[in-house]
Design an enzyme around this catalytic site. Structure first.
Site, PDB file in Angstrom:
ATOM      1  CG  ASN A   6      36.683 -59.095  42.963  1.00 46.80           C
ATOM      2  OD1 ASN A   6      37.451 -58.452  43.682  1.00 46.80           O
ATOM      3  ND2 ASN A   6      36.941 -60.338  42.575  1.00 46.80           N
ATOM      4  CG  LEU A   7      36.952 -52.349  43.095  1.00 47.26           C
ATOM      5  CD1 LEU A   7      37.143 -51.066  43.907  1.00 47.26           C
ATOM      6  CD2 LEU A   7      36.475 -52.006  41.689  1.00 47.26           C
ATOM      7  CE  LYS A   8      38.714 -60.011  39.232  1.00 45.22           C
ATOM      8  NZ  LYS A   8      38.877 -61.143  38.353  1.00 45.22           N
ATOM      9  CG  HIS A  88      37.230 -64.605  43.587  1.00 46.48           C
ATOM     10  ND1 HIS A  88      38.250 -64.815  42.698  1.00 46.48           N
ATOM     11  CD2 HIS A  88      36.313 -63.830  42.952  1.00 46.48           C
ATOM     12  CE1 HIS A  88      37.958 -64.194  41.562  1.00 46.48           C
ATOM     13  NE2 HIS A  88      36.790 -63.592  41.690  1.00 46.48           N
ATOM     14  CD  GLU A  90      40.908 -63.529  40.089  1.00 41.55           C
ATOM     15  OE1 GLU A  90      40.878 -62.632  40.948  1.00 41.55           O
ATOM     16  OE2 GLU A  90      40.531 -63.351  38.917  1.00 41.55           O
ATOM     17  CD  GLU A 157      32.679 -64.711  40.366  1.00 41.06           C
ATOM     18  OE1 GLU A 157      32.438 -63.632  39.847  1.00 41.06           O
ATOM     19  OE2 GLU A 157      33.694 -64.920  41.060  1.00 41.06           O
ATOM     20  N   GLY A 163      37.537 -63.065  33.639  1.00 41.72           N
ATOM     21  CA  GLY A 163      38.582 -62.254  33.016  1.00 41.72           C
ATOM     22  C   GLY A 163      38.969 -62.698  31.615  1.00 41.72           C
ATOM     23  CB  SER A 193      33.461 -62.431  30.818  1.00 45.78           C
ATOM     24  OG  SER A 193      34.829 -62.794  30.926  1.00 45.78           O
TER      25      SER A 193
HETATM   26  C1  PEP Z   1      35.468 -61.863  39.344  1.00 47.09           C
HETATM   27  O1  PEP Z   1      36.672 -61.834  39.531  1.00 47.09           O
HETATM   28  O2  PEP Z   1      34.702 -62.089  40.284  1.00 47.09           O
HETATM   29  C2  PEP Z   1      34.973 -61.651  37.988  1.00 47.09           C
HETATM   30  C3  PEP Z   1      33.745 -61.941  37.747  1.00 47.09           C
HETATM   31  O3  PEP Z   1      35.882 -61.169  37.085  1.00 47.09           O
HETATM   32  P1  PEP Z   1      35.582 -60.703  35.583  1.00 47.09           P
HETATM   33  O4  PEP Z   1      34.301 -59.910  35.598  1.00 47.09           O
HETATM   34  O5  PEP Z   1      36.771 -59.890  35.182  1.00 47.09           O
HETATM   35  O6  PEP Z   1      35.426 -61.949  34.765  1.00 47.09           O
END
Ligand code: PEP
Length: 237
Positions: A6-8, A88, A90, A157, A163, A193
């Site tokens: 996921n490049l966000k 997601h 976010e 998640e 993050g 993470s």
């Molecule tokens: C994500 O945003 O889906 C995610 C898993 O982020 P991170 O790996 O940075 O925790």
């Protein structure tokens, strides 16, 4: 195994092309057979002729129309995109998407036959409230979602792990994944993470079918390394 990046809100269109090409070349050179997904920022979507599946991080449940700032089906069709990330954390917690809106998106893209990576997970206060409360919270994220949809992939998640560099213990991941597998037999990814130094052991856990990676995937070498781990684990089975 499934390994997804996921490049966000990172990487321009040019950088994304370089990224996808690098992953594709790595997979070809090393004859990797894993399912690799990359979710670029919306403005970096493009036509990619690659075995890497490129998906959208978001789209509105509409073909086109008056929804300022959103994209619709027409914009995905332009690039042949048939995969989408929905739910997601976010988008739930920063952008305020409700379960109702999320279910609406889910059903819209399901009807169109999209592959859907559907994210669920609890914030810290729900986890701290105990297993029962936490599972109630996660259960509510399945409302309106067809858990038997054949092109569904679920990503667990925990919000507090995204993050932050924090992860649940391996025992906790196995316990929650085992519970979630009772709700749906779809492939179940862990996200939050995941990094090069923990990806291998997380992917080896029972009921973990792959990983969804955010920050650590931005370094393409690290993402490729995680795909290699997945390949090695697959060979052991
Ligand atoms: C994500 O945003 O889906 C995610 C898993 O982020 P991170 O790996 O940075 O925790």
């Amino acid at each position: 195994m499934i390994v997804a990046a996921n490049l966000k809100t990172n990487l321009t269109r040019k950088e994304t092309r370089e990224y996808v090409n690098a992953v594709e070349n790595f997979a070809l050179t090393n004859s990797l057979t894993q399912d690799i997904f990359v979710f670029p920022a919306t403005s970096s979507l493009d036509t990619f002729e690659t075995k890497v599946t490129v998906g959208a991080q978001n789209a509105y449940a509409v073909q086109n129309g008056a929804f300022t700032g959103e994209i619709g089906l027409d914009h995905l069709d332009e690039f042949g995109i048939k995969t989408i990330l929905i739910g997601h954390s976010e988008r739930r917690h920063i952008l305020g998407e409700t379960q109702e809106l999320i279910a609406q998106k889910f059903n819209y893209f399901k009807e169109l036959g999209f592959t859907i990576i559907y994210c669920v997970g609890e914030p810290l206060e729900k986890r701290e409230a105990g297993t029962e409360r936490m599972m109630e919270y996660i259960d509510a994220q399945y409302e309106g979602i067809d858990t038997n949809y054949e092109k569904l992939i679920i990503a667990y998640e925990p919000v507090w792990a995204i993050g932050t560099g924090l992860t649940p213990t391996n025992e906790d991941i196995v316990a929650i994944h085992t519970e979630l597998k009772k709700k749906s037999l779809s492939p179940l990814l862990y996200g939050g993470s995941v990094k090069v130094n923990n990806a291998q052991e997380i992917m080896a856990l029972e009921n973990v079918d792959g990983v969804l990676v955010g920050s650590a995937a931005l370094k393409v070498e690290d993402f490729c390394q995680m795909v290699t781990f997945a390949e090695e684990l697959d060979k052991l089975v």
